[in-house]
Design a protein around this motif. Sequence first.
Motif, PDB file in Angstrom:
ATOM      1  N   CYS A 129       0.866  -1.178   0.000  1.00  0.00           N
ATOM      2  CA  CYS A 129       0.000   0.000   0.000  1.00  0.00           C
ATOM      3  C   CYS A 129       0.910   1.239   0.000  1.00  0.00           C
ATOM      4  O   CYS A 129       2.043   1.193   0.479  1.00  0.00           O
ATOM      5  CB  CYS A 129      -0.870  -0.046   1.253  1.00  0.00           C
ATOM      6  N   SER A 139       0.942   3.691   1.877  1.00  0.00           N
ATOM      7  CA  SER A 139       1.389   4.085   3.226  1.00  0.00           C
ATOM      8  C   SER A 139       2.662   3.351   3.642  1.00  0.00           C
ATOM      9  O   SER A 139       3.459   3.879   4.434  1.00  0.00           O
ATOM     10  CB  SER A 139       0.322   3.819   4.290  1.00  0.00           C
ATOM     11  N   PHE A 196       5.864   5.552   4.942  1.00  0.00           N
ATOM     12  CA  PHE A 196       6.560   5.374   6.219  1.00  0.00           C
ATOM     13  C   PHE A 196       7.969   4.803   6.039  1.00  0.00           C
ATOM     14  O   PHE A 196       8.848   5.070   6.850  1.00  0.00           O
ATOM     15  CB  PHE A 196       5.718   4.509   7.180  1.00  0.00           C
ATOM     16  N   HIS A 253       0.929  -3.835   5.815  1.00  0.00           N
ATOM     17  CA  HIS A 253      -0.312  -3.816   6.599  1.00  0.00           C
ATOM     18  C   HIS A 253      -1.528  -4.212   5.774  1.00  0.00           C
ATOM     19  O   HIS A 253      -2.650  -4.100   6.263  1.00  0.00           O
ATOM     20  CB  HIS A 253      -0.511  -2.431   7.219  1.00  0.00           C
ATOM     21  N   PHE A 256      -5.196  -2.077  10.073  1.00  0.00           N
ATOM     22  CA  PHE A 256      -4.489  -1.125  10.933  1.00  0.00           C
ATOM     23  C   PHE A 256      -5.425  -0.452  11.936  1.00  0.00           C
ATOM     24  O   PHE A 256      -4.988   0.019  12.987  1.00  0.00           O
ATOM     25  CB  PHE A 256      -3.776  -0.051  10.088  1.00  0.00           C
ATOM     26  N   PHE A 262      -6.460   4.410  17.682  1.00  0.00           N
ATOM     27  CA  PHE A 262      -5.480   4.229  16.611  1.00  0.00           C
ATOM     28  C   PHE A 262      -4.350   5.236  16.743  1.00  0.00           C
ATOM     29  O   PHE A 262      -4.574   6.423  16.877  1.00  0.00           O
ATOM     30  CB  PHE A 262      -6.156   4.386  15.244  1.00  0.00           C
ATOM     31  N   VAL A 266      -0.045   5.758  15.173  1.00  0.00           N
ATOM     32  CA  VAL A 266       1.014   5.178  14.361  1.00  0.00           C
ATOM     33  C   VAL A 266       2.159   4.825  15.301  1.00  0.00           C
ATOM     34  O   VAL A 266       3.075   5.599  15.510  1.00  0.00           O
ATOM     35  CB  VAL A 266       1.468   6.158  13.255  1.00  0.00           C
ATOM     36  N   LEU A 326       1.893  -0.292  12.172  1.00  0.00           N
ATOM     37  CA  LEU A 326       0.435  -0.190  12.100  1.00  0.00           C
ATOM     38  C   LEU A 326      -0.285  -1.411  12.676  1.00  0.00           C
ATOM     39  O   LEU A 326      -1.327  -1.825  12.154  1.00  0.00           O
ATOM     40  CB  LEU A 326      -0.022   0.043  10.649  1.00  0.00           C
ATOM     41  N   CYS A 379      -6.869  -3.009   3.343  1.00  0.00           N
ATOM     42  CA  CYS A 379      -6.617  -1.560   3.482  1.00  0.00           C
ATOM     43  C   CYS A 379      -7.185  -0.735   2.323  1.00  0.00           C
ATOM     44  O   CYS A 379      -8.272  -0.187   2.419  1.00  0.00           O
ATOM     45  CB  CYS A 379      -5.128  -1.260   3.671  1.00  0.00           C
ATOM     46  N   VAL A 437      -2.466  10.486   2.929  1.00  0.00           N
ATOM     47  CA  VAL A 437      -1.668  10.627   4.162  1.00  0.00           C
ATOM     48  C   VAL A 437      -0.592  11.686   3.913  1.00  0.00           C
ATOM     49  O   VAL A 437       0.362  11.454   3.169  1.00  0.00           O
ATOM     50  CB  VAL A 437      -1.014   9.276   4.544  1.00  0.00           C
ATOM     51  N   LEU A 489     -10.671   7.547   7.873  1.00  0.00           N
ATOM     52  CA  LEU A 489      -9.735   6.431   8.092  1.00  0.00           C
ATOM     53  C   LEU A 489     -10.471   5.135   7.780  1.00  0.00           C
ATOM     54  O   LEU A 489     -11.596   4.918   8.255  1.00  0.00           O
ATOM     55  CB  LEU A 489      -9.260   6.399   9.545  1.00  0.00           C
TER      56      LEU A 489
END
Length: 389
Positions: A53, A55, A59, A75, A101, A124, A126, A150, A185, A306, A331
């Motif tokens: 994904c 994200s 990250f 995730h 997540f 939630f 991070v 996550l 996700c 994000v 989310l």
Amino acid sequence: MGSHQKPSTAGKPIRCKAAVCRVAGAPLVMEEVTVAPPQAHEARIRIVCTSLCQSDVTFWKLKDFPGITPRILGHEAIGIVESVGAEVTELTEGDTVIPVFLPDCGECSDCLSKKSNLCSKLPFKVSPWMPRDGTSRFTDLDGNTIHHFLSVSSFSEYTVVDIAHLTKIDLDGDVQMNRACLLSCGISTGVGAAWRTADVEEGTTVVIFGLGSIGLAVAEGARIRGAARIIGIDMKPEKFDVGQLEDFRVQMVALSCLECIELQVINEMTEGGADYCFECVGLPSLMEEAYACCRKGWGKTIVLGVARPMSEMKLECFEVLHSGKILTGSLFGGLKPKSDIPMLLKRYMDRDLELDKFVTHELDFKEINTAFDLLIEGKSLRCVMWMDR
Ligand code: CXF
Ligand code: ZN
């Protein structure tokens, strides 16, 4: 135990392969790790498929917190329960599960409310740790801690996940793992944002900023709801062939640069502003544009992208007061994982919801760095990796 059965691994550490992020932005390193047994309210999962994904990439690139190394990213996945910790009653060894997540404890006032999917028992965040006790279940062969991502960390043959982050699914209907994992996700987020957060109505106009998997999943959700017009805005229209966009009923507007959005063009195309605008990139300037492009009086702008930590967007107060527009984030598309993932799976099995067209590549787990390249270069939508290959 029959002679053909493997001895149980329950209660013992498991050594397996994982793709570890050792240096931010550098290729992941395939190494042996140790995965501790699950603690109370946790399950250890054998991951069957994982996909990549955006994200994960976001990250992976971050040098500063919430970026952290060493870490096992990933995730979006599906797996089988290998063993469960104390006090786990809703899952048992052999169950098929989708990790998410976003937690869904099912007990707090938010989980019980129809209005929210933001659990307040295990809020939630991070975090690089397990959500309940703030420790890690992963160590490398030198005994050093490896961080989680996550609450999932699916780039490992085995991972430990809190039960609030696991949805049990029934694959009796013969749904393949390499499709069902997409509901973990991105696709759920996009479809959910159209159905739950925006509640797109028939005959309306939708503008989507950023046509990655999430943007196209928004289009899929809007198509199913009967939107009259779905306009997609992207800087790289050449990444699609005409058929692909037709499948999602998307009419394309190409941009030469992100700062050159023709507000006026969108305004003309939508006759005064879109009913719904979805920002699926994570750029503050694009969020501002999306808000500007939605219809005064009732237009809704939904932020899915994000953005970089601490970034801010600017809105003119006068405009907020006078325009009567709605701006909201979403989310996991406003969905509650434990009840909505089985619903989405059924829609897919009923051939109502598209998942197949999102899978542009299938790779072996060992090729994970190629999956990163494909996504970064805009060549893939969803790249599904099989862990046992
Ligand atoms: C994101 C949403 C914001 C925090 C990280 C995860 N969703 C999925 O990729
Ligand atoms: Zn994601």
